[in-house]
Design a protein around this motif. Structure first.
Motif, PDB file in Angstrom:
ATOM      1  N   THR A 336       0.831  -1.201   0.000  1.00  0.00           N
ATOM      2  CA  THR A 336       0.000   0.000   0.000  1.00  0.00           C
ATOM      3  C   THR A 336       0.872   1.260   0.000  1.00  0.00           C
ATOM      4  N   GLY A 337       0.582   2.160  -0.927  1.00  0.00           N
ATOM      5  CA  GLY A 337       1.286   3.445  -0.961  1.00  0.00           C
ATOM      6  C   GLY A 337       2.733   3.339  -1.409  1.00  0.00           C
ATOM      7  N   ASN A 338       3.066   2.311  -2.163  1.00  0.00           N
ATOM      8  CA  ASN A 338       4.456   2.085  -2.594  1.00  0.00           C
ATOM      9  C   ASN A 338       5.050   3.343  -3.250  1.00  0.00           C
ATOM     10  N   PRO A 339       6.158   3.845  -2.694  1.00  0.00           N
ATOM     11  CA  PRO A 339       6.705   5.116  -3.182  1.00  0.00           C
ATOM     12  C   PRO A 339       7.144   5.102  -4.650  1.00  0.00           C
ATOM     13  N   LEU A 340       7.705   3.989  -5.117  1.00  0.00           N
ATOM     14  CA  LEU A 340       8.129   3.939  -6.524  1.00  0.00           C
ATOM     15  C   LEU A 340       6.923   4.083  -7.454  1.00  0.00           C
ATOM     16  N   ALA A 341       5.853   3.341  -7.135  1.00  0.00           N
ATOM     17  CA  ALA A 341       4.663   3.399  -7.980  1.00  0.00           C
ATOM     18  C   ALA A 341       4.029   4.790  -7.903  1.00  0.00           C
ATOM     19  N   CYS A 342       3.999   5.370  -6.718  1.00  0.00           N
ATOM     20  CA  CYS A 342       3.402   6.700  -6.574  1.00  0.00           C
ATOM     21  C   CYS A 342       4.240   7.747  -7.311  1.00  0.00           C
ATOM     22  N   ALA A 343       5.556   7.581  -7.309  1.00  0.00           N
ATOM     23  CA  ALA A 343       6.416   8.505  -8.052  1.00  0.00           C
ATOM     24  C   ALA A 343       6.130   8.387  -9.551  1.00  0.00           C
ATOM     25  N   ALA A 344       5.934   7.163 -10.030  1.00  0.00           N
ATOM     26  CA  ALA A 344       5.593   6.962 -11.445  1.00  0.00           C
ATOM     27  C   ALA A 344       4.256   7.630 -11.754  1.00  0.00           C
ATOM     28  N   ALA A 345       3.288   7.484 -10.845  1.00  0.00           N
ATOM     29  CA  ALA A 345       1.963   8.063 -11.063  1.00  0.00           C
ATOM     30  C   ALA A 345       2.024   9.596 -11.081  1.00  0.00           C
ATOM     31  N   LEU A 346       2.837  10.166 -10.209  1.00  0.00           N
ATOM     32  CA  LEU A 346       2.985  11.630 -10.210  1.00  0.00           C
ATOM     33  C   LEU A 346       3.580  12.102 -11.534  1.00  0.00           C
ATOM     34  N   ALA A 347       4.593  11.368 -12.013  1.00  0.00           N
ATOM     35  CA  ALA A 347       5.205  11.736 -13.293  1.00  0.00           C
ATOM     36  C   ALA A 347       4.199  11.593 -14.423  1.00  0.00           C
ATOM     37  N   ASN A 348       3.361  10.577 -14.339  1.00  0.00           N
ATOM     38  CA  ASN A 348       2.302  10.377 -15.337  1.00  0.00           C
ATOM     39  C   ASN A 348       1.398  11.617 -15.375  1.00  0.00           C
ATOM     40  N   LEU A 349       0.971  12.086 -14.209  1.00  0.00           N
ATOM     41  CA  LEU A 349       0.089  13.260 -14.170  1.00  0.00           C
ATOM     42  C   LEU A 349       0.823  14.515 -14.669  1.00  0.00           C
ATOM     43  N   ASP A 350       2.126  14.594 -14.393  1.00  0.00           N
ATOM     44  CA  ASP A 350       2.917  15.720 -14.922  1.00  0.00           C
ATOM     45  C   ASP A 350       2.924  15.697 -16.449  1.00  0.00           C
ATOM     46  N   VAL A 351       3.052  14.501 -17.023  1.00  0.00           N
ATOM     47  CA  VAL A 351       3.052  14.399 -18.490  1.00  0.00           C
ATOM     48  C   VAL A 351       1.713  14.903 -19.037  1.00  0.00           C
ATOM     49  N   PHE A 352       0.614  14.474 -18.413  1.00  0.00           N
ATOM     50  CA  PHE A 352      -0.701  14.970 -18.849  1.00  0.00           C
ATOM     51  C   PHE A 352      -0.709  16.498 -18.892  1.00  0.00           C
ATOM     52  N   ARG A 353      -0.177  17.120 -17.826  1.00  0.00           N
ATOM     53  CA  ARG A 353      -0.220  18.581 -17.724  1.00  0.00           C
ATOM     54  C   ARG A 353       0.801  19.236 -18.662  1.00  0.00           C
ATOM     55  N   ASN A 354       2.039  18.790 -18.590  1.00  0.00           N
ATOM     56  CA  ASN A 354       3.110  19.471 -19.333  1.00  0.00           C
ATOM     57  C   ASN A 354       2.996  19.290 -20.844  1.00  0.00           C
ATOM     58  N   GLU A 355       2.415  18.178 -21.258  1.00  0.00           N
ATOM     59  CA  GLU A 355       2.331  17.916 -22.703  1.00  0.00           C
ATOM     60  C   GLU A 355       0.911  18.081 -23.232  1.00  0.00           C
ATOM     61  N   GLU A 359      -5.759  17.712 -24.310  1.00  0.00           N
ATOM     62  CA  GLU A 359      -6.077  18.740 -25.299  1.00  0.00           C
ATOM     63  C   GLU A 359      -5.671  18.297 -26.699  1.00  0.00           C
ATOM     64  N   ARG A 360      -4.637  17.462 -26.781  1.00  0.00           N
ATOM     65  CA  ARG A 360      -4.141  17.048 -28.091  1.00  0.00           C
ATOM     66  C   ARG A 360      -4.765  15.745 -28.588  1.00  0.00           C
ATOM     67  N   LEU A 361      -5.685  15.200 -27.809  1.00  0.00           N
ATOM     68  CA  LEU A 361      -6.300  13.931 -28.221  1.00  0.00           C
ATOM     69  C   LEU A 361      -7.313  14.038 -29.356  1.00  0.00           C
ATOM     70  N   PRO A 362      -8.187  15.053 -29.385  1.00  0.00           N
ATOM     71  CA  PRO A 362      -9.290  15.027 -30.358  1.00  0.00           C
ATOM     72  C   PRO A 362      -8.896  14.758 -31.812  1.00  0.00           C
TER      73      PRO A 362
END
Ligand SMILES: *Cc1c(COP(=O)(O)O)cnc(C)c1O
Length: 465
Positions: A336-355, A359-362
């Motif tokens: 539960t709450g594994n830091p490596l997985a949570c770090a990956a998830a945070l980076a995933n959300l950063d990619v959504f925002r930064n890239e 907005e570019r999907l349609p």
């Protein structure tokens, strides 16, 4: 073939991955008697939308490694985030301790999720995210301060639903082929007919049906609301049963009915979450606010096992009290709450925002659907092409006019999967439905190649079946 007299393999020689696999492994959803006779595809690396075998042959990952990958393989931002966390600590317990990536990720998920959700409970796969939602809903009704209703202890779900493979998740599943064997192990539920419009269970023809089907949910809730804790749904799209789609307005109608009948709405967005339908969450398309939200698959961008069950403040509050009231949610997992997985998830959300991923999907989604219409829309073996965003199901039929299906034993889907592999495309059809679920980052030329490949495989397999 080795004869009985052939010398034993010297122990010094290194067995191949394929040898080790066939000797020691047991694969999910796989008839191992068949598997042992085949040469397994061994994937050794990936880049972008492609996976590569040991010989360097490239395969377009048309199913996003079974619905998890979002931004392609070896995404720099996620690779780096995991490495950076690895330089700090790989794992520490969530029992009595916390960690920065898990706490920050919880805030980000609550900010992104539909309104009303206030708390995040982590686990490590979609099935456990659903188990947790079921147990929370069950315990919630027993512990409400103003009006505890322990008799609300049952669950409703749809026919054809898939919520995972653990026993609780199987109990709220509705796919006979997967679930019937375990009937004796499962808790009883109320199964409601799903509006599978192409094969309408009420014999209506969409769009003249005008949501007749919502009446079934209403009738079930009227009869069972007093004993029902929650209604588990896959919002908009039932994935594993072959990309079955709710007609427009249906999800919000179901959500309203649940609210009116005091039944918790449990949204399983394990498949639909994180952009697959064109929005971050499928619930957003119809402004639906679930009481519990289950997330996994895409949460780490397809990198690591992680899941989250989000709950409203109202549900959370029912678990608060003095220790000796025993209102605690007694549930947890080692990771539960594994830091490596949570770090990956945070980076995933950063990619959504930064890239600006959403907005570019349609244009990509439009291109995919235009290609589908062009190459497969009029094909005699294609009964229906359905889906939402970058989730697509192509239902193959023996007879387009009568909608007669191919018999399951003909394994049309499996054969199409094999034909595609020889073209360098990886897809995993479900029964007679070819499922496309490409990474959100797939390019337009790659989408064209994917759809053309499917056309070629359908031509090849369906004309002689
Ligand atoms: C895949 C899936 C699950 C189960 O997730 P696992 O990580 O495989 O346990 C649950 N619900 C839905 C809608 C899914 O698509």
């Amino acid at each position: 073939m080795s004869s009985p007299k052939s010398p034993p393999v010297p122990s010094s020689s290194t067995p191949s991955t394929a040898d080790l696999d066939r000797r020691y492994l047991w694969h999910p959803f796989t008839q191992m008697a068949d598997w042992e006779c085949e040469e397994p595809l061994v994937i050794v690396r990936g880049k972008g939308a492609f996976l590569y075998d040991a010989d360097g042959t490239a395969y377009l990952d048309g199913s996003s490694s079974i619905w998890v990958n979002l931004h392609g393989h070896r995404k720099g931002a996620i690779d780096r985030a995991i490495r950076a966390q690895l330089g700090r600590v790989a794992h520490s317990s969530f029992l009595g301790l916390t960690n920065p990536p898990a706490a920050e990720l919880a805030r980000r998920l609550i900010e992104l999720a539909p309104g009303g959700l206030e708390r995040v409970f982590y686990s490590d796969n979609g099935s456990t995210a659903v188990e947790i939602a079921l147990k929370m809903a069950y315990q919630y009704w027993r512990q409400r301060r103003t009006d505890p209703r322990p008799q609300k202890s049952h669950f409703m779900h749809f026919r054809h639903a898939y919520h995972g493979d653990t026993v609780g998740a199987v109990s709220v599943g509705g796919i006979e082929l997967f679930h019937e064997t375990f009937r004796g192990l499962m808790f009883p539920t109320t199964q409601v007919e799903f509006p599978y419009c192409y094969r309408c269970p009420w014999g209506k023809t969409y769009p003249s049906c005008s949501l007749h089907c919502v009446g079934d949910v209403e009738a079930a809730l009227k009869t069972h609301a007093a004993t029902t804790a929650g209604f588990v749904v896959e919002p908009l799209v039932q994935g594993a049963s072959g990309i079955l789609c709710m007609p427009p307005g249906y999800l919000s109608a179901v959500a309203d009915l649940c609210r009116r009948h005091d039944v918790l709405l449990i949204a399983d967005e394990v498949a639909t979450g994180f952009g697959r339908t064109g929005r971050m969450f499928a619930c957003e398309h119809e402004s639906v606010q679930p009481d519990l939200l289950c997330l996994s698959k895409g949460i780490t961008g397809g990198y690591m096992p992680l899941a989250a069950t989000l709950a409203t403040g109202n549900i959370y509050d029912a678990f608060l009290g003095r220790y000796d009231e025993f209102r605690t949610f007694f549930h947890g997992h080692s990771y539960t709450g594994n830091p490596l997985a949570c770090a990956a998830a945070l980076a995933n959300l950063d990619v959504f925002r930064n890239e600006a991923v959403l907005e570019r999907l349609p244009p990509r989604i439009d291109h995919l659907w235009a290609q589908l219409r062009h190459h497969l829309g009029e094909h005699p073996a294609v009964g229906e092409i359905r889906g939402r965003g970058l989730m697509v199901g192509i239902e193959l039929v023996r007879d387009r006019a009568t909608r007669e299906p191919f018999p399951l034993a003909a394994q049309v889907g499996n054969r199409i999967g094999r034909a595609l592999r020889s073209q360098g495309i990886l897809l995993r059809p479900i029964g007679n439905v070819v499922v496309l679920m490409p990474p959100l980052s797939i390019t337009r030329p790659q989408l064209t190649r994917l759809v053309r490949g499917v056309r070629q495989a359908v031509d090849q397999i369906c004309t002689d079946s």
